[in-house]
Motif scaffolding. Structure first.
Motif, PDB file in Angstrom:
ATOM      1  N   VAL A  30       0.820  -1.208   0.000  1.00 10.51           N
ATOM      2  CA  VAL A  30      -0.068   0.137   0.194  1.00 10.51           C
ATOM      3  C   VAL A  30       0.895   1.169   0.083  1.00 10.51           C
ATOM      4  O   VAL A  30       1.811   1.352   0.741  1.00 10.51           O
ATOM      5  CB  VAL A  30      -0.855   0.105   1.341  1.00 10.51           C
ATOM      6  N   THR A  31       0.773   2.208  -0.808  1.00 12.24           N
ATOM      7  CA  THR A  31       1.314   3.415  -0.908  1.00 12.24           C
ATOM      8  C   THR A  31       0.568   4.462   0.065  1.00 12.24           C
ATOM      9  O   THR A  31      -0.818   4.669   0.122  1.00 12.24           O
ATOM     10  CB  THR A  31       1.189   4.076  -2.219  1.00 12.24           C
ATOM     11  N   LEU A  32       1.135   4.940   1.176  1.00 13.05           N
ATOM     12  CA  LEU A  32       0.695   5.899   2.215  1.00 13.05           C
ATOM     13  C   LEU A  32       1.125   7.345   1.974  1.00 13.05           C
ATOM     14  O   LEU A  32       2.532   7.339   1.671  1.00 13.05           O
ATOM     15  CB  LEU A  32       1.321   5.355   3.732  1.00 13.05           C
ATOM     16  N   THR A  33       0.453   8.208   1.941  1.00 11.17           N
ATOM     17  CA  THR A  33       0.754   9.562   1.799  1.00 11.17           C
ATOM     18  C   THR A  33       0.360  10.436   2.948  1.00 11.17           C
ATOM     19  O   THR A  33      -0.339  10.282   3.688  1.00 11.17           O
ATOM     20  CB  THR A  33       0.055  10.103   0.393  1.00 11.17           C
ATOM     21  N   GLY A  34       1.402  11.621   2.899  1.00 13.04           N
ATOM     22  CA  GLY A  34       0.779  12.586   3.720  1.00 13.04           C
ATOM     23  C   GLY A  34       1.507  14.060   3.586  1.00 13.04           C
ATOM     24  O   GLY A  34       1.751  14.042   2.196  1.00 13.04           O
ATOM     25  N   ALA A  35       1.189  14.979   4.350  1.00 11.18           N
ATOM     26  CA  ALA A  35       1.411  16.330   3.525  1.00 11.18           C
ATOM     27  C   ALA A  35       1.714  17.165   4.928  1.00 11.18           C
ATOM     28  O   ALA A  35       1.613  16.810   6.202  1.00 11.18           O
ATOM     29  CB  ALA A  35       0.454  16.986   3.180  1.00 11.18           C
ATOM     30  N   ILE A  36       2.853  18.179   4.813  1.00  8.98           N
ATOM     31  CA  ILE A  36       3.158  19.055   5.654  1.00  8.98           C
ATOM     32  C   ILE A  36       2.544  20.494   5.618  1.00  8.98           C
ATOM     33  O   ILE A  36       2.712  21.019   4.269  1.00  8.98           O
ATOM     34  CB  ILE A  36       4.890  19.103   5.732  1.00  8.98           C
ATOM     35  N   TYR A  37       2.144  21.136   6.358  1.00 10.34           N
ATOM     36  CA  TYR A  37       1.392  22.582   6.244  1.00 10.34           C
ATOM     37  C   TYR A  37       2.402  23.480   7.448  1.00 10.34           C
ATOM     38  O   TYR A  37       2.381  23.067   8.559  1.00 10.34           O
ATOM     39  CB  TYR A  37      -0.024  22.505   6.680  1.00 10.34           C
ATOM     40  N   GLY A  38       2.535  24.582   6.905  1.00 11.32           N
ATOM     41  CA  GLY A  38       2.833  25.812   7.819  1.00 11.32           C
ATOM     42  C   GLY A  38       4.295  25.606   8.328  1.00 11.32           C
ATOM     43  O   GLY A  38       4.730  25.785   9.603  1.00 11.32           O
ATOM     44  N   GLY A  39       5.171  25.024   7.680  1.00  7.01           N
ATOM     45  CA  GLY A  39       6.616  24.255   8.247  1.00  7.01           C
ATOM     46  C   GLY A  39       7.576  25.153   7.540  1.00  7.01           C
ATOM     47  O   GLY A  39       8.568  24.966   7.660  1.00  7.01           O
TER      48      GLY A  39
END
Length: 476
Positions: A30-39
């Motif tokens: 499975v490909t897991l994804t995420g994101a970074i905000y305000g960094g």
């Protein structure tokens, strides 16, 4: 005016790590994804961890792709070596002394085990309309669908006879669409995680429509008001007539409901009010133009029920933020065909607002499919006499139960000249559980009332199911 479904987005003025939900069920890689905000403009090293649901033993996946603020990152989760069950996931992003961890994505079902499936033998010789069926189970993610297929014996060119999404996995199949000959049958089951399994074939079954045949179609478990009765028939010398008959269940004393001519299928509208309430058997009798008579197999123990007090409708209203997700301020209404004595629902109920609990159980808890999540109402831990509502979708995560505090009220409405009782359940705070999903598909709920509810004269409600009326929509 047409209003779209709401679309969610993330707004972050501070450093935030968000892990995307990979879905309720996963298997394989499975490909897991995420994101970074305000960094800011930093480059972050990212990791994703998993743990058995409810535990604190986190294991780190191989290093994910690096990311800067506003960018997504990903890594691969190979689930094939894991035991089937539920897992929690979380993501971490680090750059120097700056680090953040996402909220956990909980209760993701890992299922790498194919379902069990067996094709039911339809019989040695098939003619006319027959029942094809299979049995299938899946202990982890549940069965999504079963496809029944046929092929001419000795070939591997399989054709789908029917696709069934709910148990029991049966369908009616018109064999007159096939050339006479020998055929093999098999079932292919797919679970909610995407694993598939194919049954052993039932081989060498003969389709022979040179012989006469007649079949009575199932009119339903409960028969109320005007009911459509249907039979199918073929005849060597031509069909002179098809008579559809009824008998008190097990008695064998047959009364003709209608006699039909023309072409198959043969249908008539039958007034079930013409016979007392009770259990009945049905059959169809074919008379050929040459005089030969053939009688169908019985459809047994169908209940005629024209009780005045019964369920009329069930509706859900979204009072919260997310359409298709059960939340506080959502409500459910149950409408009867007549007035109900409130104290027959639960002894201290007067119709005024009363504190109750609404319980929603995953279908697997009740031995049903994942799309048979079921709602009922409790007072002091005891189920009240409202029956249960099959939500016909997967609102609660696998093998989980969620309970909301709620209020129950009774009101009256007039439909035509009839006074009807409407029970309203409004959800409040979450009491326990909370393992909920947002459903994406529309469905019609089915309410099965309790026969413990009565009218003012003590006449019990029918237990006949009532299907949600109106346009098919996403409930809650």
């Amino acid at each position: 005016m047409t209003v779209s479904d709401p679309v969610s987005t993330t707004v972050a003025n501070n450093f935030t790590v968000v892990l995307s939900d990979p879905g309720s069920y996963v298997h394989g890689t499975v490909t897991l994804t995420g994101a970074i905000y305000g960094g800011g403009s930093l480059v972050y090293a990212t990791t994703i961890e998993y743990a058995v649901s409810g535990s604190t033993t986190w294991k780190t996946l191989p290093m994910c792709s690096p990311a800067t603020a506003g960018q997504t990152f990903s890594c691969t989760w190979n689930t094939t070596g894991l035991a089937s069950g539920t897992y929690d996931l979380r993501a971490t992003a680090t750059s120097g002394k700056t680090s953040g961890t996402s909220l956990a994505v909980t209760d993701v079902v890992v299922d790498n085990v194919a379902p069990a499936v067996t094709m039911t033998d339809p019989g040695a010789t098939l003619s006319g309309t027959v029942t094809l069926g299979a049995t299938s189970t899946d202990a982890d993610s549940g069965v999504s669908q079963v496809v029944i297929q046929y092929a001419a014996t000795g070939t591997t060119s399989w054709t789908t006879a029917c696709t069934i999404g709910t148990s029991p996995f049966t369908c009616r199949f018109d064999t007159t669409k096939l050339a006479n000959g020998r055929y093999d049958f098999r079932a292919v089951s797919t679970d909610n995680a995407g694993n598939t399994a194919t049954s052993a074939s039932v081989t060498g079954r003969t389709v022979d429509n040179t012989v006469s045949s007649v079949a009575m179609e199932d009119p339903g478990a409960y028969l109320t008001g005007t009911v459509t009765l249907t039979a199918t028939a073929t005849a060597r010398t031509g069909v002179a007539s098809v008579a559809i008959q009824r008998s008190p269940s097990g008695a064998g004393t047959w009364t003709t409901a209608c006699t039909l001519t023309g072409t198959s299928p043969f249908q008539c509208a039958w007034a079930s009010t013409s016979t007392p309430d009770g259990l009945y058997d049905f059959r169809a009798v074919l008379t050929e133009t040459g005089g030969a008579v053939t009688t169908s197999a019985l459809v047994s123990a169908r209940r005629v029920d024209n009780t005045a007090l019964r369920g009329a409708d069930v509706q859900a209203v979204n009072g919260a933020a997310t359409v298709g997700r059960i939340e506080a301020n959502d409500s459910l209404t149950l409408t009867y065909t007549d007035t109900v004595k409130p104290s027959s629902i639960t002894p201290t109920f007067t119709g005024a607002a009363m504190a109750v609990q609404v319980r929603i159980r995953d279908g697997a808890v009740l031995g049903l499919t994942s799309k048979d999540d079921t709602l009922d109402v409790l007072v002091g831990g005891t189920v009240v006499n409202l029956g249960s509502v099959n939500l016909k979708e997967d609102f609660v995560k696998t093998n989980k139960t969620t309970i909301y505090n709620a209020t129950m009220t009774a009101s009256s409405t007039v439909v035509g000249s009839a006074n009807r009782t409407v029970i309203t359940l409004k959800l409040g705070t979450l009491s326990s559980g909370g393992a909920l999903r947002t459903v994406a598909t529309a469905q019609n709920m089915v309410w099965t009332p309790s026969t413990g509810a009565t009218d003012a004269f003590g006449t019990a409600s029918s237990g006949a199911p009532a299907t949600e009326t109106g346009t098919v929509d996403k409930d809650f």
